[in-house]
Design a protein around this motif. Structure first.
Motif, PDB file in Angstrom:
ATOM      1  N   VAL A 178       0.836  -1.205   0.000  1.00 52.52           N
ATOM      2  CA  VAL A 178       0.000   0.000   0.000  1.00 52.52           C
ATOM      3  C   VAL A 178       0.871   1.255   0.000  1.00 52.52           C
ATOM      4  O   VAL A 178       0.627   2.212  -0.746  1.00 52.52           O
ATOM      5  N   LEU A 179       1.916   1.264   0.844  1.00 52.99           N
ATOM      6  CA  LEU A 179       2.808   2.417   0.901  1.00 52.99           C
ATOM      7  C   LEU A 179       3.540   2.622  -0.420  1.00 52.99           C
ATOM      8  O   LEU A 179       3.734   3.764  -0.869  1.00 52.99           O
ATOM      9  N   ALA A 180       3.958   1.518  -1.059  1.00 48.92           N
ATOM     10  CA  ALA A 180       4.639   1.627  -2.350  1.00 48.92           C
ATOM     11  C   ALA A 180       3.720   2.210  -3.413  1.00 48.92           C
ATOM     12  O   ALA A 180       4.132   3.046  -4.226  1.00 48.92           O
ATOM     13  N   PHE A 181       2.468   1.792  -3.397  1.00 42.66           N
ATOM     14  CA  PHE A 181       1.511   2.324  -4.370  1.00 42.66           C
ATOM     15  C   PHE A 181       1.283   3.815  -4.137  1.00 42.66           C
ATOM     16  O   PHE A 181       1.229   4.601  -5.098  1.00 42.66           O
ATOM     17  N   ILE A 182       1.163   4.216  -2.873  1.00 40.50           N
ATOM     18  CA  ILE A 182       0.997   5.640  -2.567  1.00 40.50           C
ATOM     19  C   ILE A 182       2.217   6.426  -3.018  1.00 40.50           C
ATOM     20  O   ILE A 182       2.108   7.545  -3.534  1.00 40.50           O
ATOM     21  N   TRP A 183       3.389   5.824  -2.871  1.00 39.37           N
ATOM     22  CA  TRP A 183       4.641   6.496  -3.222  1.00 39.37           C
ATOM     23  C   TRP A 183       4.757   6.723  -4.729  1.00 39.37           C
ATOM     24  O   TRP A 183       5.189   7.787  -5.180  1.00 39.37           O
ATOM     25  N   VAL A 184       4.354   5.730  -5.522  1.00 43.86           N
ATOM     26  CA  VAL A 184       4.509   5.839  -6.982  1.00 43.86           C
ATOM     27  C   VAL A 184       3.264   6.382  -7.663  1.00 43.86           C
ATOM     28  O   VAL A 184       3.287   6.607  -8.883  1.00 43.86           O
ATOM     29  N   PHE A 185       2.180   6.602  -6.895  1.00 43.32           N
ATOM     30  CA  PHE A 185       0.935   7.047  -7.519  1.00 43.32           C
ATOM     31  C   PHE A 185       1.081   8.376  -8.260  1.00 43.32           C
ATOM     32  O   PHE A 185       0.527   8.522  -9.363  1.00 43.32           O
ATOM     33  N   PRO A 186       1.794   9.381  -7.716  1.00 41.23           N
ATOM     34  CA  PRO A 186       1.934  10.634  -8.488  1.00 41.23           C
ATOM     35  C   PRO A 186       2.558  10.422  -9.860  1.00 41.23           C
ATOM     36  O   PRO A 186       2.132  11.052 -10.839  1.00 41.23           O
ATOM     37  N   PHE A 187       3.567   9.552  -9.939  1.00 41.37           N
ATOM     38  CA  PHE A 187       4.190   9.292 -11.247  1.00 41.37           C
ATOM     39  C   PHE A 187       3.215   8.576 -12.176  1.00 41.37           C
ATOM     40  O   PHE A 187       3.122   8.906 -13.365  1.00 41.37           O
ATOM     41  N   ILE A 188       2.478   7.592 -11.626  1.00 39.69           N
ATOM     42  CA  ILE A 188       1.487   6.887 -12.448  1.00 39.69           C
ATOM     43  C   ILE A 188       0.416   7.855 -12.933  1.00 39.69           C
ATOM     44  O   ILE A 188       0.000   7.812 -14.095  1.00 39.69           O
ATOM     45  N   TRP A 189      -0.021   8.752 -12.047  1.00 38.26           N
ATOM     46  CA  TRP A 189      -1.035   9.722 -12.434  1.00 38.26           C
ATOM     47  C   TRP A 189      -0.512  10.657 -13.519  1.00 38.26           C
ATOM     48  O   TRP A 189      -1.240  11.024 -14.445  1.00 38.26           O
ATOM     49  N   MET A 190       0.764  11.053 -13.425  1.00 41.13           N
ATOM     50  CA  MET A 190       1.333  11.939 -14.436  1.00 41.13           C
ATOM     51  C   MET A 190       1.399  11.246 -15.795  1.00 41.13           C
ATOM     52  O   MET A 190       1.121  11.857 -16.830  1.00 41.13           O
ATOM     53  N   VAL A 191       1.773   9.964 -15.795  1.00 40.01           N
ATOM     54  CA  VAL A 191       1.779   9.208 -17.050  1.00 40.01           C
ATOM     55  C   VAL A 191       0.372   9.149 -17.631  1.00 40.01           C
ATOM     56  O   VAL A 191       0.173   9.319 -18.838  1.00 40.01           O
ATOM     57  N   SER A 192      -0.612   8.919 -16.773  1.00 38.61           N
ATOM     58  CA  SER A 192      -1.990   8.884 -17.231  1.00 38.61           C
ATOM     59  C   SER A 192      -2.436  10.243 -17.758  1.00 38.61           C
ATOM     60  O   SER A 192      -3.085  10.340 -18.810  1.00 38.61           O
ATOM     61  N   ALA A 193      -2.068  11.323 -17.041  1.00 42.54           N
ATOM     62  CA  ALA A 193      -2.468  12.670 -17.468  1.00 42.54           C
ATOM     63  C   ALA A 193      -1.834  13.054 -18.788  1.00 42.54           C
ATOM     64  O   ALA A 193      -2.406  13.837 -19.559  1.00 42.54           O
ATOM     65  N   SER A 194      -0.645  12.520 -19.068  1.00 38.68           N
ATOM     66  CA  SER A 194       0.019  12.848 -20.330  1.00 38.68           C
ATOM     67  C   SER A 194      -0.699  12.263 -21.537  1.00 38.68           C
ATOM     68  O   SER A 194      -0.396  12.629 -22.675  1.00 38.68           O
ATOM     69  N   LEU A 195      -1.640  11.350 -21.302  1.00 34.01           N
ATOM     70  CA  LEU A 195      -2.396  10.723 -22.385  1.00 34.01           C
ATOM     71  C   LEU A 195      -3.854  11.152 -22.387  1.00 34.01           C
ATOM     72  O   LEU A 195      -4.691  10.530 -23.033  1.00 34.01           O
ATOM     73  N   LYS A 196      -4.161  12.224 -21.637  1.00 35.04           N
ATOM     74  CA  LYS A 196      -5.531  12.714 -21.544  1.00 35.04           C
ATOM     75  C   LYS A 196      -5.649  14.109 -22.155  1.00 35.04           C
ATOM     76  O   LYS A 196      -4.648  14.758 -22.460  1.00 35.04           O
ATOM     77  N   THR A 197      -6.884  14.561 -22.291  1.00 34.53           N
ATOM     78  CA  THR A 197      -7.148  15.950 -22.635  1.00 34.53           C
ATOM     79  C   THR A 197      -7.241  16.770 -21.353  1.00 34.53           C
ATOM     80  O   THR A 197      -7.328  16.222 -20.249  1.00 34.53           O
ATOM     81  N   SER A 198      -7.233  18.077 -21.489  1.00 35.41           N
ATOM     82  CA  SER A 198      -7.348  18.940 -20.311  1.00 35.41           C
ATOM     83  C   SER A 198      -8.677  18.712 -19.593  1.00 35.41           C
ATOM     84  O   SER A 198      -8.736  18.723 -18.359  1.00 35.41           O
ATOM     85  N   ALA A 199      -9.745  18.485 -20.363  1.00 37.86           N
ATOM     86  CA  ALA A 199     -11.046  18.241 -19.748  1.00 37.86           C
ATOM     87  C   ALA A 199     -11.046  16.956 -18.932  1.00 37.86           C
ATOM     88  O   ALA A 199     -11.630  16.892 -17.840  1.00 37.86           O
ATOM     89  N   GLU A 200     -10.378  15.926 -19.433  1.00 32.05           N
ATOM     90  CA  GLU A 200     -10.302  14.662 -18.695  1.00 32.05           C
ATOM     91  C   GLU A 200      -9.499  14.819 -17.413  1.00 32.05           C
ATOM     92  O   GLU A 200      -9.821  14.226 -16.377  1.00 32.05           O
ATOM     93  N   ILE A 201      -8.433  15.608 -17.462  1.00 27.95           N
ATOM     94  CA  ILE A 201      -7.580  15.780 -16.278  1.00 27.95           C
ATOM     95  C   ILE A 201      -8.367  16.422 -15.145  1.00 27.95           C
ATOM     96  O   ILE A 201      -8.319  15.975 -13.990  1.00 27.95           O
ATOM     97  N   SER A 253      11.109  13.866 -19.224  1.00 27.46           N
ATOM     98  CA  SER A 253      12.245  14.273 -18.397  1.00 27.46           C
ATOM     99  C   SER A 253      12.562  13.275 -17.297  1.00 27.46           C
ATOM    100  O   SER A 253      13.722  13.150 -16.874  1.00 27.46           O
ATOM    101  N   LEU A 254      11.551  12.547 -16.806  1.00 23.77           N
ATOM    102  CA  LEU A 254      11.777  11.602 -15.714  1.00 23.77           C
ATOM    103  C   LEU A 254      12.181  10.214 -16.192  1.00 23.77           C
ATOM    104  O   LEU A 254      12.778   9.448 -15.430  1.00 23.77           O
ATOM    105  N   LEU A 255      11.861   9.882 -17.425  1.00 23.53           N
ATOM    106  CA  LEU A 255      12.141   8.535 -17.916  1.00 23.53           C
ATOM    107  C   LEU A 255      13.622   8.178 -17.845  1.00 23.53           C
ATOM    108  O   LEU A 255      13.968   7.071 -17.406  1.00 23.53           O
ATOM    109  N   PRO A 256      14.560   9.054 -18.264  1.00 27.84           N
ATOM    110  CA  PRO A 256      15.988   8.695 -18.139  1.00 27.84           C
ATOM    111  C   PRO A 256      16.409   8.421 -16.702  1.00 27.84           C
ATOM    112  O   PRO A 256      17.245   7.536 -16.461  1.00 27.84           O
ATOM    113  N   ILE A 257      15.845   9.152 -15.739  1.00 30.74           N
ATOM    114  CA  ILE A 257      16.200   8.934 -14.334  1.00 30.74           C
ATOM    115  C   ILE A 257      15.723   7.563 -13.866  1.00 30.74           C
ATOM    116  O   ILE A 257      16.449   6.836 -13.185  1.00 30.74           O
TER     117      ILE A 257
END
Length: 290
Positions: free
Chosen positions: A31-54, A265-269
């Protein structure tokens, strides 16, 4: 029910009860790991959405339709193909300079005792408490006097010229724990200071070098203030962290494009740390043990 069946059931329950704390710990860490990586997962998801979906989808991670044009807009219109190249050049050069400089300083402080060595270490540790913002003005002034303010070379020297106290102390702790017989054998073979360092000590410190390299890579890749100052009058010198401003307009912000740029920008890291995490952990463990 037979006695054998009862005994088997009792043993099974005992084993399950004894392992239950481990299952609880695994569940908690998951659960803690999911909470930790959730912002990155959400950003990946947002990068494939429209502004209205976000703004209308909340925490929903599944886009209605995959908006790959967000990445095209970030790469071409946002000029991230140039910003990414600038960041790679600046980061690789800064890492090389910092590793060479800190390894030499750490080797001297870890292996040699000279008058004032403790004072030098004390001054290095004291610089940890100096806010980074206080050093920007003298760095800019010196760079301006040397004509390096609007050049990638000046940005590299500014980022690599910090004290890097943590890196020096990690190297010093690692070198201090190495056996003296290595240097004695090198001296018998006629090796001098630099040859002993370059051919014997530095290759043996690869775990620490990987640790320092990763830490410096992360710091340089995410640096904002110095790259902002050095590219203020020349946007072509921007790095990815400064280039995010390209998506912030006067009246609106391109959130999907910014999310796509963030993923780029985060993918190389993420890739670097995935391949180098074993050496990173070994280096930290070796320095602490020493």
């Amino acid at each position: 029910m037979s006695a054998a069946t009862t005994s088997t059931g009792s043993r099974t329950w005992s084993r399950l009860r004894s392992r239950m704390p481990w299952w609880v710990l695994v569940l908690l860490l998951t659960v803690l790991a999911f909470i930790w990586v959730f912002p990155f997962i959400w950003m990946v998801s947002a990068s494939l959405k429209t502004s209205a979906e976000i703004f209308g989808g909340g925490l929903n991670l599944i886009p209605e339709t995959l908006q790959w044009e967000n990445y095209v807009r970030a790469w071409q219109d946002g000029n991230f193909r140039v910003y990414l190249l600038n960041t790679v050049i600046v980061t690789v050069a800064t890492v090389a300079i910092v590793v060479a400089r800190c390894a030499l300083a750490g080797y001297v402080l870890g292996r040699y005792r000279f008058p004032g060595s403790r004072l030098v270490i004390g001054i290095l540790v004291a610089t940890l408490f100096v806010p980074t913002g206080y050093t920007i003005i003298p760095i800019v002034k010196i760079s301006l006097e040397l004509g390096l303010l609007d050049q990638l070379g000046g940005m590299i020297l500014a980022l690599a010229g910090g004290a890097n106290v943590a890196a020096i102390l990690i190297y010093a702790g690692y070198f201090r724990g190495m056996p003296a017989e290595l240097e004695e054998a090198a001296i018998v073979d006629g090796a001098g200071f630099l040859r002993t360092f370059a051919q014997i000590m530095l290759p043996l410190s690869m775990p620490v070098t990987a640790t320092v390299g990763i830490l410096t890579f992360l710091f340089t890749w995410n640096a904002f203030f110095l790259p902002l100052v050095f590219s203020f009058s020349n946007p072509a010198l921007r790095t990815v962290s400064v280039g995010m401003q390209a998506f912030v307009g006067e009246n609106s912000t391109d959130w999907p494009g910014m999310a796509a740029a963030g993923v780029i920008s985060l993918l190389p890291i993420v890739v670097l740390f995935a391949f180098m995490q074993r050496y990173f952990i070994e280096g930290i463990a070796g320095a602490v043990k020493s």
